[in-house]
Design a protein around this motif. Structure first.
Motif, PDB file in Angstrom:
ATOM      1  N   LEU A  75      -4.436   6.396   3.451  1.00 54.05           N
ATOM      2  CA  LEU A  75      -4.208   5.581   2.250  1.00 54.05           C
ATOM      3  C   LEU A  75      -4.383   6.113   0.970  1.00 54.05           C
ATOM      4  CD1 LEU A  75      -3.765   2.537   1.479  1.00 54.05           C
ATOM      5  CD2 LEU A  75      -6.038   2.181   1.359  1.00 54.05           C
ATOM      6  N   ILE A  76      -3.320   5.971   0.117  1.00 47.72           N
ATOM      7  CA  ILE A  76      -3.407   6.765  -1.367  1.00 47.72           C
ATOM      8  C   ILE A  76      -3.670   5.558  -2.124  1.00 47.72           C
ATOM      9  CG2 ILE A  76      -2.089   7.684  -3.023  1.00 47.72           C
ATOM     10  CD1 ILE A  76      -0.569   9.083  -1.044  1.00 47.72           C
ATOM     11  N   ALA A  77      -3.164   4.320  -2.277  1.00 50.83           N
ATOM     12  CA  ALA A  77      -3.451   3.291  -2.998  1.00 50.83           C
ATOM     13  C   ALA A  77      -3.273   2.001  -2.507  1.00 50.83           C
ATOM     14  CB  ALA A  77      -2.535   3.683  -4.386  1.00 50.83           C
ATOM     15  N   GLU A  78      -3.505   1.044  -3.057  1.00 50.33           N
ATOM     16  CA  GLU A  78      -3.497  -0.477  -2.695  1.00 50.33           C
ATOM     17  C   GLU A  78      -2.942  -1.379  -3.787  1.00 50.33           C
ATOM     18  OE1 GLU A  78      -6.495  -1.618   0.482  1.00 50.33           O
ATOM     19  OE2 GLU A  78      -7.819  -0.677  -1.045  1.00 50.33           O
ATOM     20  N   ASN A  79      -2.516  -2.744  -3.635  1.00 51.39           N
ATOM     21  CA  ASN A  79      -2.061  -3.679  -4.672  1.00 51.39           C
ATOM     22  C   ASN A  79      -0.971  -3.072  -5.336  1.00 51.39           C
ATOM     23  OD1 ASN A  79      -4.367  -5.215  -3.824  1.00 51.39           O
ATOM     24  ND2 ASN A  79      -5.652  -3.967  -5.072  1.00 51.39           N
ATOM     25  N   ILE A  80      -0.051  -2.491  -4.765  1.00 50.35           N
ATOM     26  CA  ILE A  80       1.202  -1.920  -5.624  1.00 50.35           C
ATOM     27  C   ILE A  80       2.211  -3.037  -5.145  1.00 50.35           C
ATOM     28  CG2 ILE A  80       2.886  -0.155  -5.531  1.00 50.35           C
ATOM     29  CD1 ILE A  80       0.575   1.741  -5.070  1.00 50.35           C
ATOM     30  N   LYS A 119       0.717  -1.108  -0.013  1.00 48.65           N
ATOM     31  CA  LYS A 119      -0.122   0.028   0.169  1.00 48.65           C
ATOM     32  C   LYS A 119       1.008   1.136   0.153  1.00 48.65           C
ATOM     33  CE  LYS A 119      -3.819  -2.423   2.287  1.00 48.65           C
ATOM     34  NZ  LYS A 119      -4.677  -2.286   3.499  1.00 48.65           N
ATOM     35  N   LEU A 120       0.114   2.407  -0.423  1.00 50.07           N
ATOM     36  CA  LEU A 120       1.081   3.596  -0.636  1.00 50.07           C
ATOM     37  C   LEU A 120       0.230   4.575   0.298  1.00 50.07           C
ATOM     38  CD1 LEU A 120       3.285   5.095  -1.839  1.00 50.07           C
ATOM     39  CD2 LEU A 120       1.689   5.791  -3.595  1.00 50.07           C
ATOM     40  N   TYR A 121       0.976   5.138   1.318  1.00 51.33           N
ATOM     41  CA  TYR A 121       0.298   6.125   2.317  1.00 51.33           C
ATOM     42  C   TYR A 121       0.740   7.570   2.212  1.00 51.33           C
ATOM     43  CZ  TYR A 121      -1.249   1.691   4.581  1.00 51.33           C
ATOM     44  OH  TYR A 121      -1.825   0.445   5.176  1.00 51.33           O
TER      45      TYR A 121
END
Length: 161
Positions: free
Chosen positions: A118-123, A105-107
Motif C-alpha cells: 500500500l502506497i496511499a489511501e483515500n485517492i 488505494k494506490l499500490y
C-alpha cells in the motif's frame, strides 16, 4: 454586637458562581486545545503519508529503464533493475504502481506473486502523464462537500539506461 467571623450565604454563593464560571472557561480552553492538537496531528500524518507516497513513486520512476501506462491510464508500469529489490544487478523487473478505483488505494505491485504494498489511501482519482523523459502524476481526493481536491503530485525524471 460585633460581626461574626466567616462568610454570609450571599458571599458563599457569589464565590461558588465565580468558581463555576472559571472552571467552565478552563474546560472550554482545554477542549479547544485538544481539538486543535488532534487536527494538527491529523494534518501532520496526512502530510507524512503524501510525502512518503511521492518518495516511493519517485524512487521507482527515477531508477526506471522504461515507463508505460496501463489499465486505461490508472496504473503505471515501470521497468527497473532487479538491484532495486534484491541487490542483484543486471536483470530487469517490471513493477506496477496500480490504482484500485474500488478501494480508492494506490499500490506497488512487484508482479512476483507477493502481496502488493500500500502506497496511499483515500485517492479518488490519479492522473499519469509520461512526458519527455519523465512522469508527471497527480492524485486527487474527495472532500466531504463532494468537491475534488489535489492530494499530492509530483514529477520524476527517469534516468533510463
Amino acid at each position: 454586637m460585633g460581626r461574626s467571623k466567616g462568610m454570609t450565604l450571599v458571599e458563599l454563593l457569589i464565590a461558588m458562581g465565580l468558581s463555576v464560571i472559571i472552571m467552565a472557561a478552563t474546560f472550554v480552553v482545554v477542549q479547544y486545545s485538544s481539538d486543535t492538537y488532534e487536527s494538527t496531528i491529523q494534518m501532520v500524518d496526512e502530510n507524512n503519508n503524501t510525502y512518503d507516497a511521492s518518495n516511493i513513486i519517485n524512487k521507482y520512476i527515477r531508477s526506471a529503464y522504461f515507463c508505460s501506462l496501463t489499465d486505461s491510464g490508472k496504473s503505471l508500469l515501470v521497468t527497473v533493475d532487479s538491484e532495486t529489490f534484491t541487490g542483484v544487478s543486471g536483470q530487469k523487473q517490471t513493477i506496477k504502481i496500480a490504482f484500485d478505483e474500488d478501494e480508492k488505494k494506490l499500490y506497488l505491485d512487484r508482479m512476483n506473486g507477493e502481496e502488493p504494498i500500500l502506497i496511499a489511501e483515500n485517492i479518488h482519482r490519479i492522473e499519469w502523464v509520461i512526458a519527455m523523459n519523465g512522469v508527471k502524476y497527480s492524485a486527487y481526493t474527495m472532500k466531504a462537500s463532494g468537491d475534488e481536491s489535489l492530494y499530492f503530485f509530483g514529477y520524476a525524471h527517469k534516468r533510463g539506461r
